[in-house]
Design a protein around this motif. Structure first.
Motif, PDB file in Angstrom:
ATOM      1  N   THR A 201       0.821  -1.212   0.000  1.00  0.00           N
ATOM      2  CA  THR A 201       0.000   0.000   0.000  1.00  0.00           C
ATOM      3  C   THR A 201       0.853   1.259   0.000  1.00  0.00           C
ATOM      4  O   THR A 201       0.398   2.316  -0.463  1.00  0.00           O
ATOM      5  N   ALA A 202       2.086   1.193   0.514  1.00  0.00           N
ATOM      6  CA  ALA A 202       2.960   2.359   0.455  1.00  0.00           C
ATOM      7  C   ALA A 202       3.320   2.709  -0.984  1.00  0.00           C
ATOM      8  O   ALA A 202       3.605   3.865  -1.293  1.00  0.00           O
ATOM      9  N   LEU A 203       3.290   1.708  -1.844  1.00  0.00           N
ATOM     10  CA  LEU A 203       3.615   1.940  -3.249  1.00  0.00           C
ATOM     11  C   LEU A 203       2.411   2.377  -4.071  1.00  0.00           C
ATOM     12  O   LEU A 203       2.573   2.795  -5.222  1.00  0.00           O
ATOM     13  N   SER A 206       2.085   6.463  -4.326  1.00  0.00           N
ATOM     14  CA  SER A 206       3.328   6.951  -4.922  1.00  0.00           C
ATOM     15  C   SER A 206       3.446   6.512  -6.380  1.00  0.00           C
ATOM     16  O   SER A 206       3.973   7.253  -7.221  1.00  0.00           O
ATOM     17  N   ARG A 207       2.937   5.312  -6.690  1.00  0.00           N
ATOM     18  CA  ARG A 207       2.934   4.860  -8.082  1.00  0.00           C
ATOM     19  C   ARG A 207       2.018   5.730  -8.936  1.00  0.00           C
ATOM     20  O   ARG A 207       2.320   6.034 -10.097  1.00  0.00           O
ATOM     21  N   SER A 284       2.191   6.268   2.064  1.00  0.00           N
ATOM     22  CA  SER A 284       2.081   6.621   0.646  1.00  0.00           C
ATOM     23  C   SER A 284       1.521   8.018   0.441  1.00  0.00           C
ATOM     24  O   SER A 284       1.725   8.618  -0.616  1.00  0.00           O
ATOM     25  N   GLN A 290       8.125   5.870  -5.375  1.00  0.00           N
ATOM     26  CA  GLN A 290       8.062   4.502  -4.884  1.00  0.00           C
ATOM     27  C   GLN A 290       9.302   4.150  -4.073  1.00  0.00           C
ATOM     28  O   GLN A 290       9.216   3.388  -3.103  1.00  0.00           O
ATOM     29  N   ALA A 293       8.837   5.641  -0.661  1.00  0.00           N
ATOM     30  CA  ALA A 293       7.764   4.936   0.039  1.00  0.00           C
ATOM     31  C   ALA A 293       8.237   3.581   0.548  1.00  0.00           C
ATOM     32  O   ALA A 293       7.914   3.182   1.671  1.00  0.00           O
ATOM     33  N   SER A 294       9.003   2.863  -0.276  1.00  0.00           N
ATOM     34  CA  SER A 294       9.491   1.548   0.160  1.00  0.00           C
ATOM     35  C   SER A 294      10.478   1.671   1.307  1.00  0.00           C
ATOM     36  O   SER A 294      10.464   0.865   2.248  1.00  0.00           O
TER      37      SER A 294
END
Length: 378
Positions: A201-203, A206-207, A284, A290, A293-294
């Motif tokens: 979900t963090a990606l 941001s994606r 995110s 990304q 975020a990662s």
């Protein structure tokens, strides 16, 4: 527009967002790598690669007087699965190997070992261990004491003790084999769920920023709540599928018992997964790339879950500030409940308080995410 029509329109938007996100996840190979490949690697690592059970410890046994009693103890020690025994008549033959790390310990049976046993006196056994590895040294001492008690019981020496002698009989509940794999594997599932929930979900958002699709999404009449639910639903399903794979692997590959109910395990995991998803989505909303975020997901979610959940490192032995910090780590509450469900059963005195705290965390994170979610391009 009536309330019914407004509610129907909201559900249509949530469904459309969920379908869009599901298609996006299914077309992105990295999502399946995070959801299935990395969990398999973690399970393999904690199930087979990491163990707190020391077997085939290399020890040197010195028999200063090779009497029948001393040789019987040597045979008993060699027949256990814990020791790989080398024999010598002089302890000095082992000192260089002990210093070089080629031996874990040196066990010395004194020359009067048999005479003391014959008189009913205490027969001392000297155990010399390498203190640079305290855990292995403690294991060697414990195993030697266990081997001595077993040999003593076989010879019947412990049957006729003096009056009033205390006979301690140890019984281990829930994990009688004392296999570390049985609590390491359930603990690793918490890391897998946190990694899936927070990293995936963090990606998500941001994606959207990186690919330039956020502008089109902001031009739609989608509200903040609809946006969050549409993003969480596919990853929640993916996380629960990964949990199913982990449970099957635990039962049939690693031979971990499931003494609790599958319903309690599913509900407890769903609560924790919501916390992880909310945390990842909160990350995110702050990070627009990304990569960032990662990295934030690893620092905020994965590493605290590894160090402060209690399944690898004892939280009670940490300094007070770190113990206080562990109270805000979601895995700190999930790991004991998960280990309880697997090894002990549905112990509600453990599961319900942990579930209540995790629900409170999810509500807090969900509220912060709703406040932080941007609906403008600035």
């Amino acid at each position: 527009m009536s309330d019914t029509s407004s509610l129907q329109a909201r559900w249509r938007r949530i469904r459309a967002l969920t379908i869009k996100e599901t298609l996006q996840v299914s077309r992105d190979p990295s999502s399946f790598v995070v959801a299935f490949v990395l969990p398999a690697l973690l399970l393999f690592l904690f199930g087979f690669g990491i163990s707190f059970d020391a077997t085939r410890l290399k020890v040197g046994l010195t028999l200063e007087e090779p009497t029948p009693a001393a040789r019987e103890f040597l045979i008993s020690l060699s027949n256990t699965r814990y020791f790989e025994v080398r024999q010598s008549a002089d302890r000095r033959a082992f000192l260089d190997d002990l210093s070089a790390g080629k031996l874990n310990a040196v066990i010395v049976l004194a020359g009067d070992f048999a005479q003391r046993l014959g008189r009913g006196d205490t027969a001392a056994i000297q155990v010399v261990t390498d203190g640079s590895d305290p855990n292995t040294a403690a294991l060697v001492n414990g195993y030697v004491q266990g081997a001595w008690r077993t040999w003593e019981a076989q010879r019947g020496l412990g049957a006729a003790g003096p009056p009033g002698q205390i006979d301690v009989q140890t019984r281990v509940w829930f994990n009688p084999e004392l296999e570390s794999r049985r609590f390491l594997v359930p603990g690793s599932i918490s890391l897998i769920q946190m990694m899936i929930g927070s990293l995936l979900t963090a990606l998500v958002v941001s994606r959207e920023w990186e690919r330039g699709t956020m502008e089109a999404l902001l031009a739609t009449p989608v509200g903040v709540l609809e946006f969050i639910l549409g993003k969480l639903a596919p990853n929640f399903i993916l996380g629960m599928c990964a949990m199913g794979v982990c449970v099957l692997a635990s039962l049939f590959v690693f031979d971990i018992p499931l003494r609790g109910s599958l319903l309690a395990l599913t509900a407890f995991t769903a609560i924790f997964l919501i916390v992880a998803l909310s945390l990842g989505l909160l990350i995110s909303t702050v990070a627009r790339t990304q990569f960032l975020a990662s990295q934030m997901a690893m620092m905020v979610a994965f590493l605290p879950g590894l160090y402060f959940s209690g399944f690898l490192f004892e939280v009670a032995s940490m300094p007070a500030p770190l113990r206080a910090f562990a109270r805000v780590v979601p895995a700190y509450y999930y790991v004991p409940g998960l280990q309880t469900i697997f090894l002990a059963g549905d112990i509600w005195a453990v599961i319900l308080p942990a579930s209540a705290i995790l629900l409170g965390m999810s509500a807090l994170l969900f509220t912060l995410t709703a406040r932080k979610t941007r609906q403008t391009l600035d």
